[in-house]
Design a protein around this motif. Structure first.
Motif, short mmCIF file in Angstrom:
data_model
loop_
_atom_site.label_atom_id
_atom_site.label_comp_id
_atom_site.label_asym_id
_atom_site.label_seq_id
_atom_site.Cartn_x
_atom_site.Cartn_y
_atom_site.Cartn_z
N HIS A 52 0.78 -1.25 0.00
CA HIS A 52 0.00 0.00 0.00
C HIS A 52 0.81 1.29 0.00
CE1 HIS A 52 -3.86 -2.00 0.61
NE2 HIS A 52 -3.28 -2.76 1.53
N CYS A 53 2.07 1.27 0.40
CA CYS A 53 2.75 2.53 0.68
C CYS A 53 4.00 2.78 -0.17
CB CYS A 53 3.17 2.61 2.15
SG CYS A 53 1.97 1.93 3.30
N CYS A 56 4.42 5.04 -3.44
CA CYS A 56 4.52 6.50 -3.35
C CYS A 56 5.69 6.96 -2.48
CB CYS A 56 3.24 7.09 -2.76
SG CYS A 56 1.86 7.13 -3.93
N HIS A 57 5.93 6.25 -1.37
CA HIS A 57 6.95 6.73 -0.42
C HIS A 57 8.33 6.13 -0.67
CE1 HIS A 57 4.32 9.13 2.18
NE2 HIS A 57 3.40 8.21 1.97
N ARG A 65 6.69 10.24 -4.99
CA ARG A 65 5.44 10.97 -5.09
C ARG A 65 4.94 11.32 -3.68
NH1 ARG A 65 0.30 8.01 -7.71
NH2 ARG A 65 -1.24 9.55 -7.14
N LYS A 67 5.82 11.74 0.61
CA LYS A 67 6.86 12.37 1.42
C LYS A 67 7.92 11.37 1.90
CE LYS A 67 6.64 16.01 4.87
NZ LYS A 67 5.79 16.68 5.85
N LEU A 74 9.39 11.84 11.39
CA LEU A 74 8.00 11.45 11.65
C LEU A 74 7.68 11.44 13.14
CD1 LEU A 74 5.53 10.66 9.96
CD2 LEU A 74 6.17 8.27 10.28
N TYR A 78 5.22 14.07 14.84
CA TYR A 78 4.00 13.45 15.40
C TYR A 78 4.40 12.62 16.62
CZ TYR A 78 2.30 14.58 10.71
OH TYR A 78 1.96 15.22 9.54
N LEU A 87 -3.88 10.09 10.70
CA LEU A 87 -3.43 10.63 9.41
C LEU A 87 -3.53 9.56 8.31
CD1 LEU A 87 -0.19 12.75 9.01
CD2 LEU A 87 -0.77 11.01 7.34
N ILE A 88 -3.07 8.36 8.62
CA ILE A 88 -3.08 7.30 7.61
C ILE A 88 -4.51 6.84 7.34
CG2 ILE A 88 -2.32 4.94 7.09
CD1 ILE A 88 0.24 5.63 8.77
N LYS A 92 -4.17 12.82 4.06
CA LYS A 92 -3.65 14.16 4.34
C LYS A 92 -3.44 14.93 3.04
CE LYS A 92 0.13 16.65 6.52
NZ LYS A 92 1.57 16.74 6.52
N GLY A 95 -2.36 14.63 -1.65
CA GLY A 95 -1.73 13.42 -2.19
C GLY A 95 -1.80 12.17 -1.37
N MET A 96 -2.04 12.29 -0.07
CA MET A 96 -2.03 11.11 0.81
C MET A 96 -3.44 10.56 0.95
SD MET A 96 -0.53 8.98 2.87
CE MET A 96 -1.11 7.87 4.16
N PRO A 97 -3.69 9.37 0.34
CA PRO A 97 -5.05 8.83 0.37
C PRO A 97 -5.46 8.37 1.78
CG PRO A 97 -3.58 7.49 -1.04
CD PRO A 97 -2.74 8.47 -0.32
N PHE A 99 -6.81 5.53 4.20
CA PHE A 99 -6.69 4.08 4.14
C PHE A 99 -7.71 3.34 4.99
CE2 PHE A 99 -2.72 5.11 2.13
CZ PHE A 99 -2.57 4.07 1.22
C1 HEC Z 1 -0.79 7.84 -3.76
C2 HEC Z 1 0.47 8.09 -3.07
C3 HEC Z 1 0.56 7.71 -1.61
C4 HEC Z 1 0.34 6.47 -1.02
C5 HEC Z 1 -0.13 5.19 -1.70
C6 HEC Z 1 0.65 6.62 0.38
N1 HEC Z 1 1.04 7.91 0.63
FE1 HEC Z 1 1.56 8.66 2.44
N2 HEC Z 1 1.71 10.52 1.64
C7 HEC Z 1 1.60 10.82 0.30
C8 HEC Z 1 1.80 12.26 0.12
C9 HEC Z 1 1.75 13.01 -1.20
C10 HEC Z 1 2.01 12.80 1.40
C11 HEC Z 1 2.20 14.27 1.79
C12 HEC Z 1 0.83 14.86 2.10
C13 HEC Z 1 0.88 16.29 2.57
O1 HEC Z 1 1.70 16.61 3.45
O2 HEC Z 1 0.08 17.07 2.07
C14 HEC Z 1 1.96 11.68 2.32
C15 HEC Z 1 2.13 11.79 3.69
C16 HEC Z 1 2.24 10.73 4.57
C17 HEC Z 1 2.54 10.84 5.98
C18 HEC Z 1 2.72 12.16 6.74
C19 HEC Z 1 4.14 12.62 6.63
C20 HEC Z 1 4.34 13.96 7.31
O3 HEC Z 1 5.49 14.21 7.73
O4 HEC Z 1 3.39 14.76 7.41
C21 HEC Z 1 2.61 9.58 6.48
C22 HEC Z 1 2.90 9.17 7.91
C23 HEC Z 1 2.32 8.68 5.40
N3 HEC Z 1 2.10 9.41 4.25
C24 HEC Z 1 2.31 7.30 5.51
C25 HEC Z 1 1.83 6.45 4.52
C26 HEC Z 1 1.60 5.04 4.73
C27 HEC Z 1 1.91 4.28 5.99
C28 HEC Z 1 1.09 4.57 3.56
C29 HEC Z 1 0.60 3.17 3.27
C30 HEC Z 1 -0.44 2.66 4.13
C31 HEC Z 1 1.02 5.69 2.61
N4 HEC Z 1 1.47 6.81 3.24
C32 HEC Z 1 0.58 5.60 1.31
C33 HEC Z 1 1.35 9.93 -0.72
C34 HEC Z 1 1.01 8.60 -0.55
#
Ligand code: HEC
Length: 120
Positions: A52-53, A56-57, A65, A67, A74, A78, A87-88, A92, A95-97, A99
Motif C-alpha cells: 500500500h505505501c 509513493c513513499h 510521489r 513524502k 515522523l 508526530y 493521518l493514515i 492528508k 496526495g495522501m489517500p 486508508f
Molecule cells: C498515492 C500516493 C501515496 C500512497 C499510496 C501513500 N502515501 Fe503517504 N503521503 C503521500 C503524500 C503526497 C504525502 C504528503 C501529504 C501532505 O503533506 O500534504 C503523504 C504523507 C504521509 C505521511 C505524513 C508525513 C508527514 O510528515 O506529514 C505519512 C505518515 C504517510 N504518508 C504514511 C503512509 C503510509 C503508511 C502509507 C501506506 C499505508 C502511505 N502513506 C501511502 C502519498 C502517498
C-alpha cells in the motif's frame, strides 16, 4: 541447436535481471532481535508497506510521489502515535489517500511500527 541455446541465454539474462532489480527495490527486511526472534507485527507491517505505501513513499521510505518518511522526522513531527494512525486512516492534503477502507487500525499500527523501527 544454436538458436535454442541463444534463446535460453537471453531468457536467463532477463530472468536474472528482473530478480536483481526486484531485490534492489524490495523494502528492507525485518531483522531478528537480540534473542534471534522476528517480531511478527513488524513482518506484517512490512507486507502492508509493500502493498500500500512503497509505491509513493519509496521502498525504503526515501520518498517519491509521497513524502520522505525515513529521516527520523515522523516521530518528531508526530510525537503521539494516535496522530499518525489518524493521518493514515483519514489521509492528508491532496496526495495522501485515506486508508480506512483498505487497512484496519491494527494493520495501520503495524505499518507505522515498521516505518519507525525498521526504515528509520
Ligand atoms: C498515492 C500516493 C501515496 C500512497 C499510496 C501513500 N502515501 Fe503517504 N503521503 C503521500 C503524500 C503526497 C504525502 C504528503 C501529504 C501532505 O503533506 O500534504 C503523504 C504523507 C504521509 C505521511 C505524513 C508525513 C508527514 O510528515 O506529514 C505519512 C505518515 C504517510 N504518508 C504514511 C503512509 C503510509 C503508511 C502509507 C501506506 C499505508 C502511505 N502513506 C501511502 C502519498 C502517498
Amino acid at each position: 541447436m544454436p538458436r535454442n541455446s541463444s534463446f535460453l541465454k537471453v531468457a536467463t539474462t532477463i530472468v536474472i535481471g528482473i530478480a536483481i532489480s526486484c531485490g534492489v527495490s524490495a523494502a528492507p527486511e525485518v531483522q531478528p532481535d537480540a534473542t534471534g526472534s522476528i517480531d511478527s507485527e513488524l513482518t506484517k507491517g512490512r507486507e502492508i508497506w509493500g502493498v500500500h505505501c512503497s509505491s509513493c513513499h519509496g521502498s525504503s521510505g526515501q520518498g517519491g510521489r509521497g513524502k520522505k518518511l525515513n529521516n527520523g522526522n515522523l516521530s518528531i513531527n508526530y510525537p503521539d502515535r494516535i496522530e499518525i494512525i489518524n493521518l493514515i486512516q483519514n489521509g492528508k492534503g491532496q496526495g495522501m489517500p485515506a486508508f480506512s477502507s483498505k487497512i484496519t487500525v491494527e494493520e495501520t499500527k503495524a505499518v507505522i511500527r515498521y516505518v519507525l523501527e525498521v526504515l528509520n
